[in-house]
Design a protein around this motif. Structure first.
Motif, PDB file in Angstrom:
ATOM      1  N   GLN A  66       0.826  -1.205   0.000  1.00  0.00           N
ATOM      2  CA  GLN A  66       0.000   0.000   0.000  1.00  0.00           C
ATOM      3  C   GLN A  66       0.864   1.259   0.000  1.00  0.00           C
ATOM      4  O   GLN A  66       0.553   2.214  -0.711  1.00  0.00           O
ATOM      5  CB  GLN A  66      -0.947   0.012   1.200  1.00  0.00           C
ATOM      6  CG  GLN A  66      -2.170  -0.840   1.009  1.00  0.00           C
ATOM      7  CD  GLN A  66      -3.194  -0.600   2.086  1.00  0.00           C
ATOM      8  OE1 GLN A  66      -2.862  -0.533   3.272  1.00  0.00           O
ATOM      9  NE2 GLN A  66      -4.448  -0.468   1.690  1.00  0.00           N
ATOM     10  N   LEU A  70       0.631   3.989  -3.019  1.00  0.00           N
ATOM     11  CA  LEU A  70      -0.230   5.085  -2.581  1.00  0.00           C
ATOM     12  C   LEU A  70      -0.268   6.255  -3.557  1.00  0.00           C
ATOM     13  O   LEU A  70      -1.334   6.829  -3.793  1.00  0.00           O
ATOM     14  CB  LEU A  70       0.195   5.563  -1.189  1.00  0.00           C
ATOM     15  CG  LEU A  70      -0.700   6.600  -0.525  1.00  0.00           C
ATOM     16  CD1 LEU A  70      -2.157   6.139  -0.465  1.00  0.00           C
ATOM     17  CD2 LEU A  70      -0.180   6.917   0.859  1.00  0.00           C
ATOM     18  N   TRP A  73      -2.863   5.336  -6.179  1.00  0.00           N
ATOM     19  CA  TRP A  73      -3.942   4.541  -5.571  1.00  0.00           C
ATOM     20  C   TRP A  73      -5.123   4.323  -6.510  1.00  0.00           C
ATOM     21  O   TRP A  73      -5.752   3.276  -6.476  1.00  0.00           O
ATOM     22  CB  TRP A  73      -4.407   5.180  -4.255  1.00  0.00           C
ATOM     23  CG  TRP A  73      -5.078   6.513  -4.430  1.00  0.00           C
ATOM     24  CD1 TRP A  73      -4.487   7.733  -4.401  1.00  0.00           C
ATOM     25  CD2 TRP A  73      -6.467   6.745  -4.665  1.00  0.00           C
ATOM     26  NE1 TRP A  73      -5.411   8.725  -4.610  1.00  0.00           N
ATOM     27  CE2 TRP A  73      -6.644   8.142  -4.771  1.00  0.00           C
ATOM     28  CE3 TRP A  73      -7.581   5.929  -4.805  1.00  0.00           C
ATOM     29  CZ2 TRP A  73      -7.888   8.729  -5.005  1.00  0.00           C
ATOM     30  CZ3 TRP A  73      -8.820   6.503  -5.030  1.00  0.00           C
ATOM     31  CH2 TRP A  73      -8.961   7.890  -5.134  1.00  0.00           C
TER      32      TRP A  73
END
Length: 147
Positions: A66, A70, A73
């Motif tokens: 993640q 990011l 995203w």
């Protein structure tokens, strides 16, 4: 080049820390709070806040996947769930007010994933990190230093 102040009034610091902590607590999801703060800090190019919140995110168990994805995203597929995506979209809309306001569809999507108190805390958290970013970037506070 003009020398920049590194000073930050103790009262301002305390007030800002209080707003940030209250918003994070009220959101009730420390990992999501860090993702939101990292994304705003990426958009604002705040190395100080990125350094700090990436460290905190790892402590909260946010996955490296993640963190790596990011910045992209929206194209990251299943790396972020619908609730995280709604929070990140709201973060971007509040941070970069290119339309002069937060679009209704972004706000409505966030309100589907967060009840009114949590949504209010999310908005406060996004606003607080944007203020922190501006304080740090304006003064050019380097990562790892004491603000």
């Amino acid at each position: 080049m003009t020398a920049r102040t590194t000073a930050l009034d103790a009262g301002v610091r305390t007030a800002m820390q209080s707003v940030s902590a209250t918003a994070k607590r009220g959101l009730g999801d420390p990992a999501l709070a860090e993702l939101v703060q990292i994304r705003a800090s990426q958009l604002n190019h705040c190395a100080f806040c990125l350094d700090m919140h990436l460290t905190l995110a790892r402590k909260q168990g946010v996955s490296e996947r993640q963190l790596d994805l990011l910045a992209a995203w929206e194209e990251a597929g299943e790396a972020f769930d619908a609730r995280e995506r709604a929070a990140l979209a709201l973060t971007e809309s509040i941070t970069v007010l290119t339309e002069g306001y937060v679009p209704d569809e972004v706000y409505e999507e966030a309100s589907r994933h967060f009840d009114a108190p949590r949504l209010a805390h999310l908005i406060a958290l996004i606003t607080a990190i944007n203020s922190w970013n501006r304080l740090m970037v304006t003064r050019r506070i380097p990562p790892g230093s004491t603000p």
